[in-house]
Design an enzyme around this catalytic site. Structure first.
Site, short mmCIF file in Angstrom:
data_model
loop_
_atom_site.label_atom_id
_atom_site.label_comp_id
_atom_site.label_asym_id
_atom_site.label_seq_id
_atom_site.Cartn_x
_atom_site.Cartn_y
_atom_site.Cartn_z
N LEU A 14 0.81 -1.22 0.00
CA LEU A 14 0.00 0.00 0.00
C LEU A 14 0.84 1.27 0.00
CD1 LEU A 14 -2.61 -1.08 2.70
CD2 LEU A 14 -2.64 -1.53 0.23
N ASP A 15 0.22 2.33 -0.51
CA ASP A 15 0.84 3.65 -0.43
C ASP A 15 0.18 4.44 0.71
OD1 ASP A 15 -1.63 4.52 -1.43
OD2 ASP A 15 -0.86 4.82 -3.46
N ILE A 16 0.50 5.70 0.84
CA ILE A 16 -0.03 6.49 1.96
C ILE A 16 -1.53 6.72 1.87
CG2 ILE A 16 2.17 7.64 2.38
CD1 ILE A 16 0.99 10.15 1.05
N HIS A 19 -4.19 2.32 -0.61
CA HIS A 19 -4.45 1.37 -1.68
C HIS A 19 -3.13 0.97 -2.34
CE1 HIS A 19 -4.15 4.69 -4.57
NE2 HIS A 19 -5.09 5.32 -3.91
#
Length: 135
Positions: A14-16, A19
């Protein structure tokens, strides 16, 4: 002839924003391609002729975000074989649905590992790839 694998989305994908990071999809697609070529014993044929498949172009469409615990179903198939390159299509769907997460067309060339130059796809190598063309 298509092949597929499933990948479960984990926290480290995931990213910040919570997702799947766009770069991770490229890794998911790469894992599916390696599985595809391994499943069809293509890597052994490439090695026998001292060839490597080298990605030269990727066109990817991001259609829907992937979230933690999603299971992504990735299908890979050979679409066409040219003189010195081959096109592979890949599709990522949310497992158990028809919802497309991403799709891509990947072009790779076969490189002679001794000269580091692209080679014509011919003979046994062409036949092996031709047997894998999507129907």
């Amino acid at each position: 002839m298509a092949d597929s694998i499933d990948i479960k989305v984990r926290g480290y994908h995931l990213d910040i924003y919570g997702h799947v990071n766009n770069a991770r999809y490229l890794e998911f697609l790469e894992e599916a391609r390696w599985s595809f070529f391994d499943h069809h014993n293509t890597l052994e044929v490439f090695a026998e002729f001292k060839l490597a498949f080298v990605l030269v172009n990727i066109n990817i469409n991001y259609r829907r975000p992937g979230f933690p615990d999603d299971v992504l179903h990735i299908t890979t198939k050979v679409e066409s074989i040219g003189n010195k390159s081959c096109k592979v299509s890949q599709k990522i769907v949310l497992s158990g649905t028809d919802e497309i997460v991403a799709d891509a067309i990947i072009t790779f060339a076969l490189m002679d590992m001794n000269t580091n130059k692209a080679v014509v796809i011919e003979g046994d190598v062409r036949q092996k790839l031709s047997n894998m063309i999507a129907n």
